[in-house]
Design a protein around this motif. Sequence first.
Motif, PDB file in Angstrom:
ATOM      1  N   GLY A 164      30.822 -46.087  29.721  1.00 12.94           N
ATOM      2  CA  GLY A 164      30.930 -44.856  30.473  1.00 12.94           C
ATOM      3  C   GLY A 164      30.264 -43.697  29.563  1.00 12.94           C
ATOM      4  N   ASN A 210      38.054 -39.552  33.228  1.00 13.97           N
ATOM      5  CA  ASN A 210      38.315 -40.943  33.778  1.00 13.97           C
ATOM      6  C   ASN A 210      37.320 -41.857  33.721  1.00 13.97           C
ATOM      7  N   MET A 211      36.079 -41.458  33.732  1.00 13.29           N
ATOM      8  CA  MET A 211      34.882 -42.271  33.455  1.00 13.29           C
ATOM      9  C   MET A 211      35.094 -42.912  32.271  1.00 13.29           C
ATOM     10  N   TRP A 227      36.869 -35.818  35.870  1.00 14.89           N
ATOM     11  CA  TRP A 227      35.859 -37.051  36.436  1.00 14.89           C
ATOM     12  C   TRP A 227      35.375 -37.655  35.107  1.00 14.89           C
ATOM     13  N   THR A 246      37.960 -39.032  21.210  1.00 14.21           N
ATOM     14  CA  THR A 246      38.532 -40.252  21.398  1.00 14.21           C
ATOM     15  C   THR A 246      38.466 -41.272  19.975  1.00 14.21           C
ATOM     16  N   THR A 277      37.355 -42.802  30.001  1.00 18.35           N
ATOM     17  CA  THR A 277      38.649 -43.880  29.715  1.00 18.35           C
ATOM     18  C   THR A 277      38.585 -45.211  30.524  1.00 18.35           C
ATOM     19  N   SER A 278      37.924 -45.325  31.539  1.00 19.25           N
ATOM     20  CA  SER A 278      38.051 -46.572  32.158  1.00 19.25           C
ATOM     21  C   SER A 278      36.823 -47.402  31.974  1.00 19.25           C
ATOM     22  N   LEU A 279      35.493 -46.765  31.279  1.00 18.19           N
ATOM     23  CA  LEU A 279      34.430 -47.614  31.053  1.00 18.19           C
ATOM     24  C   LEU A 279      34.116 -47.787  29.531  1.00 18.19           C
TER      25      LEU A 279
END
Length: 202
Positions: free
Chosen positions: A16, A7-8, A4, A42, A10-12
Amino acid sequence: MSEWIVNMMTSLGYLGIGLLMFLENLFPPIPSELIMPLAGFTVQQGKMNFGYAVLAGIIGTMLGAFPWYYLGKLLGEARLQALADRYGRWLGISGHDISKVCTWFNRYGNRAVFFGRLVPGIRTLISIPAGISAMPIIPFVLYSTIGTTLWVLLLTGAGYLLAEKYTLVDDYLGPVSKFVLLALVLGFLIWVGLRQWSRRAS
């Protein structure tokens, strides 16, 4: 949990990071020991800027510190003393005990907040006694920010250096957080037990 978080972020992106660190302060089971090392990894991949990632982590953490601070301030020393005098006898705690704790925090508050931000398991909770003791907001923000900056830099840097093995940070620091919380609970229970024993003895 880790999926989770990935994903948070990566998307925001930076948002995020900030949101996750904000939530980590409200819900301690969400580990900063995983969030910021992932941000560092990252960055190492060239997908983020190190400075912006650290800044997002600091802002999220500081925003998350205020709800606990104002909860402590809402409760206040006087209200806690009254509650302790009324119900604390079951735990062996009096209003005078609350007063002594607040006096200690007023004396060492700046250092307590600074070092508290660097200790897993305490870094989130340290805002509560700061609020209870009505620590002025400027020193609270200042020392919280300094401690938080060091913590976020450490975690992000570790993630950058470890790269794909960034989860090792959580593997090592996660148990420390649980140990500190357990030690605090046990310490409190021992303190209560000793107080009740001394009262019965006297």
